[in-house]
Design a protein around this motif. Structure first.
Motif, PDB file in Angstrom:
ATOM      1  N   LEU A   1     -11.249  -3.074   1.387  1.00  0.00           N
ATOM      2  CA  LEU A   1     -11.341  -2.035   2.422  1.00  0.00           C
ATOM      3  C   LEU A   1     -10.403  -0.856   2.153  1.00  0.00           C
ATOM      4  CD1 LEU A   1     -11.304  -4.394   5.559  1.00  0.00           C
ATOM      5  CD2 LEU A   1     -13.306  -3.249   4.558  1.00  0.00           C
ATOM      6  N   ILE A   2      -9.343  -1.101   1.385  1.00  0.00           N
ATOM      7  CA  ILE A   2      -8.306  -0.069   1.194  1.00  0.00           C
ATOM      8  C   ILE A   2      -7.897   0.009  -0.276  1.00  0.00           C
ATOM      9  CG2 ILE A   2      -7.330  -0.105   3.533  1.00  0.00           C
ATOM     10  CD1 ILE A   2      -5.274  -2.183   2.509  1.00  0.00           C
ATOM     11  N   ALA A   3      -8.875  -0.242  -1.160  1.00  0.00           N
ATOM     12  CA  ALA A   3      -8.576  -0.424  -2.588  1.00  0.00           C
ATOM     13  C   ALA A   3      -7.735   0.708  -3.164  1.00  0.00           C
ATOM     14  CB  ALA A   3      -9.870  -0.559  -3.376  1.00  0.00           C
ATOM     15  N   GLU A   4      -8.021   1.956  -2.782  1.00  0.00           N
ATOM     16  CA  GLU A   4      -7.330   3.081  -3.430  1.00  0.00           C
ATOM     17  C   GLU A   4      -5.853   3.146  -3.053  1.00  0.00           C
ATOM     18  OE1 GLU A   4      -9.300   3.255  -0.842  1.00  0.00           O
ATOM     19  OE2 GLU A   4      -9.154   5.162   0.248  1.00  0.00           O
ATOM     20  N   HIS A   5      -5.434   2.395  -2.032  1.00  0.00           N
ATOM     21  CA  HIS A   5      -4.036   2.440  -1.606  1.00  0.00           C
ATOM     22  C   HIS A   5      -3.211   1.230  -2.055  1.00  0.00           C
ATOM     23  CE1 HIS A   5      -4.673   6.027   0.702  1.00  0.00           C
ATOM     24  NE2 HIS A   5      -5.719   5.482   1.282  1.00  0.00           N
TER      25      HIS A   5
ATOM     26  N   GLY B   1       6.766   5.976   3.175  1.00  0.00           N
ATOM     27  CA  GLY B   1       5.849   6.112   2.046  1.00  0.00           C
ATOM     28  C   GLY B   1       5.090   4.859   1.666  1.00  0.00           C
ATOM     29  N   ILE B   2       5.489   3.724   2.181  1.00  0.00           N
ATOM     30  CA  ILE B   2       4.858   2.440   1.820  1.00  0.00           C
ATOM     31  C   ILE B   2       4.612   1.629   3.093  1.00  0.00           C
ATOM     32  CG2 ILE B   2       5.422   0.164   0.811  1.00  0.00           C
ATOM     33  CD1 ILE B   2       6.614   1.583  -1.564  1.00  0.00           C
ATOM     34  N   VAL B   3       3.430   0.993   3.180  1.00  0.00           N
ATOM     35  CA  VAL B   3       3.224  -0.011   4.234  1.00  0.00           C
ATOM     36  C   VAL B   3       2.865  -1.327   3.549  1.00  0.00           C
ATOM     37  CG1 VAL B   3       1.933  -0.692   6.287  1.00  0.00           C
ATOM     38  CG2 VAL B   3       2.416   1.725   5.874  1.00  0.00           C
TER      39      VAL B   3
ATOM     40  N   GLY C   1      -0.716   5.949   6.326  1.00  0.00           N
ATOM     41  CA  GLY C   1       0.174   5.569   7.415  1.00  0.00           C
ATOM     42  C   GLY C   1      -0.305   4.305   8.112  1.00  0.00           C
ATOM     43  N   GLU C   2       0.614   3.680   8.854  1.00  0.00           N
ATOM     44  CA  GLU C   2       0.353   2.414   9.523  1.00  0.00           C
ATOM     45  C   GLU C   2      -0.876   2.481  10.442  1.00  0.00           C
ATOM     46  OE1 GLU C   2       3.739   1.224  11.814  1.00  0.00           O
ATOM     47  OE2 GLU C   2       2.954  -0.775  12.237  1.00  0.00           O
ATOM     48  N   SER C   3      -0.980   3.566  11.222  1.00  0.00           N
ATOM     49  CA  SER C   3      -2.064   3.596  12.207  1.00  0.00           C
ATOM     50  C   SER C   3      -3.415   3.845  11.540  1.00  0.00           C
ATOM     51  CB  SER C   3      -1.767   4.638  13.284  1.00  0.00           C
ATOM     52  OG  SER C   3      -1.460   5.864  12.696  1.00  0.00           O
ATOM     53  N   PHE C   4      -3.437   4.645  10.460  1.00  0.00           N
ATOM     54  CA  PHE C   4      -4.689   4.858   9.731  1.00  0.00           C
ATOM     55  C   PHE C   4      -5.145   3.570   9.056  1.00  0.00           C
ATOM     56  CE2 PHE C   4      -2.889   9.026  10.165  1.00  0.00           C
ATOM     57  CZ  PHE C   4      -3.978   9.780  10.555  1.00  0.00           C
ATOM     58  N   LEU C   5      -4.165   2.855   8.517  1.00  0.00           N
ATOM     59  CA  LEU C   5      -4.438   1.566   7.905  1.00  0.00           C
ATOM     60  C   LEU C   5      -5.030   0.612   8.951  1.00  0.00           C
ATOM     61  CD1 LEU C   5      -3.914   0.572   5.057  1.00  0.00           C
ATOM     62  CD2 LEU C   5      -1.593   0.003   5.730  1.00  0.00           C
ATOM     63  N   ALA C   6      -4.406   0.576  10.117  1.00  0.00           N
ATOM     64  CA  ALA C   6      -4.861  -0.328  11.179  1.00  0.00           C
ATOM     65  C   ALA C   6      -6.297  -0.011  11.579  1.00  0.00           C
ATOM     66  CB  ALA C   6      -3.925  -0.239  12.379  1.00  0.00           C
ATOM     67  N   ALA C   7      -6.611   1.294  11.643  1.00  0.00           N
ATOM     68  CA  ALA C   7      -7.977   1.671  12.024  1.00  0.00           C
ATOM     69  C   ALA C   7      -8.965   1.237  10.941  1.00  0.00           C
ATOM     70  CB  ALA C   7      -8.057   3.187  12.252  1.00  0.00           C
TER      71      ALA C   7
ATOM     72  N   THR D   1       0.835  -1.205   0.000  1.00  0.00           N
ATOM     73  CA  THR D   1       0.000   0.000   0.000  1.00  0.00           C
ATOM     74  C   THR D   1       0.871   1.256   0.000  1.00  0.00           C
ATOM     75  OG1 THR D   1      -0.130   0.382   2.398  1.00  0.00           O
ATOM     76  CG2 THR D   1      -1.642  -1.248   1.470  1.00  0.00           C
ATOM     77  N   GLN D   2       0.300   2.331  -0.555  1.00  0.00           N
ATOM     78  CA  GLN D   2       1.011   3.609  -0.616  1.00  0.00           C
ATOM     79  C   GLN D   2       0.045   4.707  -0.208  1.00  0.00           C
ATOM     80  OE1 GLN D   2       0.518   6.348  -2.944  1.00  0.00           O
ATOM     81  NE2 GLN D   2       2.146   7.434  -1.867  1.00  0.00           N
TER      82      GLN D   2
END
Lengths: 418, 418
Positions: free
Chosen positions: B251-255, B221-223, B193-199, B189-190
């Protein structure tokens, strides 16, 4: 003074990430007189962490830990340290303010997961992390084998760990423990391989006094030579290292470009700044990498105007000023082309100095006449252009890197007129 | 099936060499169903080696060792293994013949130091080393905690160790032990951030079956999100990982930009190649770094024409086609400027797609209105130009990296029209 390093992270145990932290930490510790006895890599598992802490505590007075203190569920180092040191998490207002600042700068409000990062063990000193939301933790235990044992937990993200080590951990360790005086001087060379260097300096190396040591630290395109002295008389050691360094440099003068943490792009930047001169680049095989190195230096906009990355031949003609006849007659990888690129960009950018490159980086595009690795570099300076041909290897990444370093060193010598 | 790795070598403990062996060995072991529980790095010291062997034997049935079996005085692994397994060195004619062959190939006769390498422990099976003079050693011990414990000693030189692992060690381990099937999938993913992704994925993560694990692997820049499954039914695990990966992606398609070992520059390169489209870049704050990433991919000259690195404002006007009035009215770091850079270079290079960047990389140059980290990115595509404003951090190196990755991902989406 003996230390151990514990790196925590499942990603290190499945081979997805190479553990570069241990080597960097070990180098910094050695430079400050701390010897690393062991590195242990374990996963994000409570039992493993506790066993590793317990075993290290029995062996050494300093245990440095990195990894596993992020905000997510898999990061359990902090709670495990609480258990190990029999303490509890308390809210740390300073840490919270730092987290808020980082989030505000990015235009976000703090998430619940990151708010949890301000909950820190009561029994430790916390260490600021200007680059991230996880603070470092400094624990001391009195009942260790050698008296006080220090445990420091740091982030696993390399640039966060590095800043914390440099700014807080190393200075605090030096305050806490008495270490012998260690002095290093590193001489930086470009354009000569390790074994050729070793042959050139063999006699000098054999004659080194036994309390001075030489280490070869090769990187693609650069070999660093580090002289280390250890002892109690600081002035004497410094004097001997300077004397030996001068002897060494006289043997390989044309390859020495700097010392210690210098980089060629910083040295070139300082020289250009000092002369009030302007630089531009015309890059084919390096594909923008030289411009990237130059602009990685803060303040480079004072002396760097820009670059034309001319990957296609028509861009070499139209933007970099190479005559179409030159390309047709000599080809893109030729002395005539690279010199016309240099002078063309010098005129167009109204620059004092220009670096131009044209070569075959590989893996494809080579021929019998011009094999992969064939590279022309030109330097235009006021009223003059010079160029040289190099034959590097067959690895694309290394060819790009070696071309860039060679070009920057040629520019350095041209500015200094040496 | 649990394993441990022991890497032996003083050079690993002073930071002179990054230990890449452990990551490579761990990856190979994982791919074959062996889990690595721990990596221990120790020096060339008898006591340390014996303690490490003893501790590992208590924990796991497979211990893989690399390093310390060369011909020189500091290499003591072989004699220490003899001591540990209570055996003696005997002359091995096969090993001696191999050493002779290697020396003959180089045109030398065997030295006394290398002849000693044919003396090998009586109690082990030896493993051929086609690339060097040190044979591998395979020991088995019956009185271990879990029945048989296997110890394998290999060279520290990476390409010798790798051939030995692939050709001998992994096949023999698979013959000796029954292993469960392990499967990984990494989602890249790009731009989050890690915590936003986790949420965003918290509920999905909590609902994961316990035999599947998720790991967060952040880089600037990448997780990367890695799902790991283990079990006996290979088809079932692969199916479950694919199902969970599809749910996660929705859930996070755009990233999400790719999988496993993909890089953005390779993905963009493949897309451009597939369309027969041409790319160019117009870089201010990234200073050539985007061109460097693109040209680090072999074969990129097929779709990349080049770049104008327009660090100075007059280069932005003269080469990149920004109107002087635009620069005067809006400044260099503005939507108008970055869009004119993109369309100007698109015309000039006759390119289908152009990436343009303009921002304040720092540490200097910021203002209240446009703080350090303020960055405009534009993508020109056939008949259209789009742009976005980002506020990155205050670290120059990371700002350059994040801008480049964000720009490449914007280009990827534009090409895919998503």
């Amino acid at each position: 003074m003996q230390t151990e390093i514990i790196n925590i992270g499942d990603e290190l145990l499945i081979g997805q990430v190479v553990n570069t932290n241990a080597a960097w930490m070990a180098e910094q510790l050695n430079l400050s007189g701390f010897k690393v006895e062991r590195v242990t890599i374990i996963g994000d598992e409570r039992e493993q962490i506790i066993e590793a802490l317990r075993a290290a505590e029995k062996r050494v007075p300093v245990v440095l830990i990195s990894g596993g203190i992020g905000p997510t569920k898999d990061d359990i180092t902090k709670t495990t340290l609480c258990e190990y040191f029999n303490t509890r998490l308390v809210f740390n207002p300073d840490a919270y303010r730092d987290i808020e600042t980082i989030f505000a700068r990015r235009g976000y409000s703090v998430t619940e997961l990151n708010r949890q990062q301000a909950m820190l063990p009561e029994a430790c000193l916390t260490l600021p992390n200007p680059n991230g939301t996880a603070r470092g933790m400094w624990f001391e235990k009195q009942e260790g084998l050698q008296g006080t044992t220090v445990f420091v937990s740091m982030p696993g993200v390399p640039f966060e760990m590095k800043a914390m080590m440099t700014d807080h951990v190393i200075p605090a360790l030096k305050n806490t423990f008495q270490t012998p005086f260690i002095c290093h001087k590193t001489i930086l060379t470009q354009g000569i391989g390790e074994s050729f260097l070793a042959a050139r300096i063999e006699k000098w190396e054999n004659d080194l006094p036994t309390h001075l040591k030489l280490a070869y630290l090769p990187q693609p395109g650069i070999v660093r030579l580090r002289i280390t002295g250890m002892g109690t008389d600081e002035a004497q050691i410094r004097k001997e290292i300077e004397e030996q360094s001068a002897k060494l440099e006289s043997l390989i003068a044309e390859h020495v470009f700097g010392y210690d943490m210098d980089t060629l792009e910083e040295i070139v930047g300082r020289l250009l700044n000092g002369k009030g001169a302007i630089l531009a680049t015309a890059e084919s095989c390096t594909g923008g990498y030289i411009a990237h190195l130059i602009t990685s230096v803060p303040g480079s906009s004072a002396y760097f105007k820009g670059s034309v990355v001319a990957y296609a031949n028509d861009i070499k003609s139209e933007l970099a000023g190479v005559l179409p006849e030159t390309l047709q007659k000599h080809g893109a990888v030729s002395q005539a082309t690279v010199e016309e690129m240099a002078t063309g960009i010098q005129r167009r950018f109204e620059a004092d100095y220009v670096i131009a490159t044209s070569g075959i980086a590989g893996p494809d595009g080579g021929s019998t006449e011009k094999p992969v690795g064939t590279t022309w570099i030109a330097i235009a300076s006021p009223g003059e252009v010079v160029s040289s041909l190099f034959t590097f290897g067959d690895n694309r990444e290394r060819n790009i890197r070696r071309t860039a370093l060679q070009a920057l060193n040629m520019l350095r010598k041209k500015i200094l007129q040496i």
